[in-house]
Design a protein around this motif. Sequence first.
Motif, short mmCIF file in Angstrom:
data_model
loop_
_atom_site.label_atom_id
_atom_site.label_comp_id
_atom_site.label_asym_id
_atom_site.label_seq_id
_atom_site.Cartn_x
_atom_site.Cartn_y
_atom_site.Cartn_z
N ILE A 1 15.44 -8.37 1.43
CA ILE A 1 14.20 -7.78 1.93
C ILE A 1 13.05 -8.69 1.52
CG2 ILE A 1 12.65 -5.80 1.83
CD1 ILE A 1 15.07 -4.09 1.05
N ASN A 2 12.32 -9.19 2.51
CA ASN A 2 11.17 -10.05 2.24
C ASN A 2 9.91 -9.36 2.76
OD1 ASN A 2 9.31 -12.62 3.10
ND2 ASN A 2 10.59 -13.06 1.33
N VAL A 3 8.87 -9.34 1.94
CA VAL A 3 7.62 -8.66 2.30
C VAL A 3 6.50 -9.69 2.36
CG1 VAL A 3 6.08 -6.74 1.79
CG2 VAL A 3 8.48 -6.63 1.09
N ASP A 4 5.86 -9.80 3.51
CA ASP A 4 4.89 -10.85 3.79
C ASP A 4 3.61 -10.68 2.98
OD1 ASP A 4 3.75 -13.05 4.96
OD2 ASP A 4 4.00 -12.35 7.01
N ASP A 5 3.27 -11.71 2.21
CA ASP A 5 2.03 -11.75 1.42
C ASP A 5 1.96 -10.68 0.33
OD1 ASP A 5 1.15 -13.91 2.85
OD2 ASP A 5 -0.57 -12.93 3.77
N LEU A 6 3.08 -10.16 -0.10
CA LEU A 6 3.07 -9.17 -1.19
C LEU A 6 2.99 -9.90 -2.52
CD1 LEU A 6 3.42 -6.04 -1.69
CD2 LEU A 6 5.81 -6.59 -2.24
N ALA A 7 1.90 -9.70 -3.24
CA ALA A 7 1.74 -10.33 -4.55
C ALA A 7 2.61 -9.65 -5.59
CB ALA A 7 0.27 -10.28 -4.98
N ALA A 8 2.96 -10.40 -6.62
CA ALA A 8 3.81 -9.84 -7.68
C ALA A 8 3.15 -8.64 -8.33
CB ALA A 8 4.11 -10.92 -8.72
N THR A 9 1.82 -8.64 -8.39
CA THR A 9 1.10 -7.54 -9.02
C THR A 9 1.00 -6.30 -8.14
OG1 THR A 9 -0.95 -8.60 -8.29
CG2 THR A 9 -0.25 -9.02 -10.56
N ASP A 10 1.33 -6.43 -6.85
CA ASP A 10 1.17 -5.30 -5.93
C ASP A 10 2.22 -4.22 -6.11
OD1 ASP A 10 -1.02 -6.55 -4.79
OD2 ASP A 10 0.10 -7.34 -3.07
N ILE A 11 3.41 -4.59 -6.61
CA ILE A 11 4.50 -3.61 -6.61
C ILE A 11 4.29 -2.49 -7.63
CG2 ILE A 11 6.17 -5.28 -5.72
CD1 ILE A 11 7.39 -5.45 -8.51
N ARG A 12 3.27 -2.64 -8.49
CA ARG A 12 2.97 -1.53 -9.41
C ARG A 12 2.53 -0.29 -8.63
NH1 ARG A 12 -2.31 -3.99 -12.38
NH2 ARG A 12 -1.01 -5.86 -12.17
N TYR A 13 2.05 -0.50 -7.40
CA TYR A 13 1.59 0.61 -6.57
C TYR A 13 2.64 1.07 -5.57
CZ TYR A 13 -2.94 -0.76 -8.46
OH TYR A 13 -3.97 -1.06 -9.31
N MET A 14 3.89 0.66 -5.76
CA MET A 14 4.97 1.02 -4.85
C MET A 14 6.00 1.84 -5.62
SD MET A 14 5.22 -2.65 -2.82
CE MET A 14 6.24 -2.08 -1.45
N PRO A 15 5.85 3.17 -5.65
CA PRO A 15 6.69 4.01 -6.52
C PRO A 15 8.18 3.97 -6.18
CG PRO A 15 5.35 5.35 -5.03
CD PRO A 15 4.83 3.95 -4.95
N ASN A 16 8.52 3.86 -4.91
CA ASN A 16 9.94 3.80 -4.56
C ASN A 16 10.57 2.47 -4.97
OD1 ASN A 16 10.28 6.40 -3.25
ND2 ASN A 16 8.96 5.60 -1.63
N VAL A 17 9.82 1.39 -4.81
CA VAL A 17 10.30 0.10 -5.28
C VAL A 17 10.50 0.14 -6.79
CG1 VAL A 17 9.63 -2.31 -5.63
CG2 VAL A 17 9.39 -1.26 -3.37
#
Length: 519
Positions: free
Chosen positions: A56-72
């Motif tokens: 799974i590749n997510v375009d322009d997703l910064a490493a710091t962004d996944i803190r706001y992705m609860p399912n991830v």
Amino acid sequence: MSSEARLGGILRRGRMAIATVAVASTVGVLCGPTSTAEAAALPGRLDSGRPNVLMINVDDLAATDIRYMPNVQRLLVQQGTTFTDAVAPTPLCVPARASLLTGKYAHNHRNWSISGTNGGYKGFTGRRNTLPVWMDKAGYRTMFLGKYLNNYGRGSERYSSGEPGWDDWQATIDPSTYNLMSPKFNSNGTIQTPGIYSSVVLKNRSIKMIKRAGTNLGGKKPWFLWVNYVAPHAGGPVEASDPKRRYPDQPSLWLENTRPMPADKGRFSGLELPKTPDMFYAGPGQVTAGKPYTAAQKRVMRYVYQQRIEAAQSVDRAVAGTIAHLKSSGQYRRTVIIFSGDNGYTTGHHDRQGKLWESSQSMRIPLVMVGPGVPRNIKVGSAVGNPDIATTVAALGRATPGRTQDGVDITRVLASSVKAGKTLYRPIPVAAWPTLGGTTTKYRGIRYGRYTYITVTASGVPVLYDRAVDPYETRNLAKEPRYAKVVAQLKVIEAKYRSCSGSTCPKTYAGTLATPSPS
């Protein structure tokens, strides 16, 4: 004893040491397993066969962004291994994706830009010698979904049955790729317009593709699916609250922006920009220090950041939906999931927006691996890059790459790191070329352990960041006398790996990383 149990033994012995790894100056040997037993214990080496691989590749997703992705967080981070020093050596869409297709650094695959010379879909050569071709020859059902290389679909390929090696081809076609509300697809040669939000249609199609693959030959044939989400990349259509509509007579406020799914619009209306030292900072030694942002531009950038996090929520739900299907269909335990971004993204950091910068916010990507034998809820600081992801997928499928691999098998990095009980450092050569084409680099250098060392091509100015003491890279230390030995060592290492290829790229090494002299 199963392969998962064998790996579990190794991991339990190293779990406490590697759960949170501090930056250190010791350089470990980053190599493959040293015994047959350890090799058998690598993730994905199942007793009953090879794993399915979901990339799974997510375009322009910064490493710091996944803190706001609860399912991830719940389904990937807590259930797998997060690589905290994963980077895009050339942090731009096309070079990153070409590395994911080839296992090569950009200086070798030579697909440097999104258009123009050596850029985009037309600039990508050797299409018959890529990861899907290797996996197909190894007996995998291969499936592609979502964004491919920039400008795909603008020529005759728009109506082709797909790229070499892919059994099922479901690629968005440009420029509709960035119409997040209604992208068009080349579905194995047929143009389709589902008319629903990009992340939703990608989730729905990924589940259908997995269903078809799961029933293929009674589910005995393993599959490889590469899903490419577009959000939170900039996209449209433009809405009333966007800068171009709100400030039609002020082009300086037309910052690049995305379009969240309507259900997510406004969910993060109170979200502020990160209060980090690099935010709107343009100090000495920056590659291209921009003009200071005005108060109005800062307000718009906060809105851009909000929109990006809101757009990522649709991807977060899509990931949850896909994993739910894997579990309900009985395929989850036989599937290795690799979740990553193609490059990082800056939203005001160092007074910049976008990617291709030399800073960690631009280079670092989220990278999480989940699957058979992969340790749960740990973080590994050993350096990896997106060329390594292609090498890893080929290794998981026991496929034979048709190109000498610049990358390393990440599962071996994981096993070696856990066995050593510490972070194992490895140089990652980095470089950038002009976004719209060109053969002269913007900068080139090396990331190694705690250091980022690059040279600006146009000016010859050296830049050294010591991320151990300055994690937000606000001070250029290249000219400081106490870092003279560090700079001297990094110059030698950078020159050694600048043009590396295959076996000459960093894979196994040991030594001591220089440290600053006492002040």
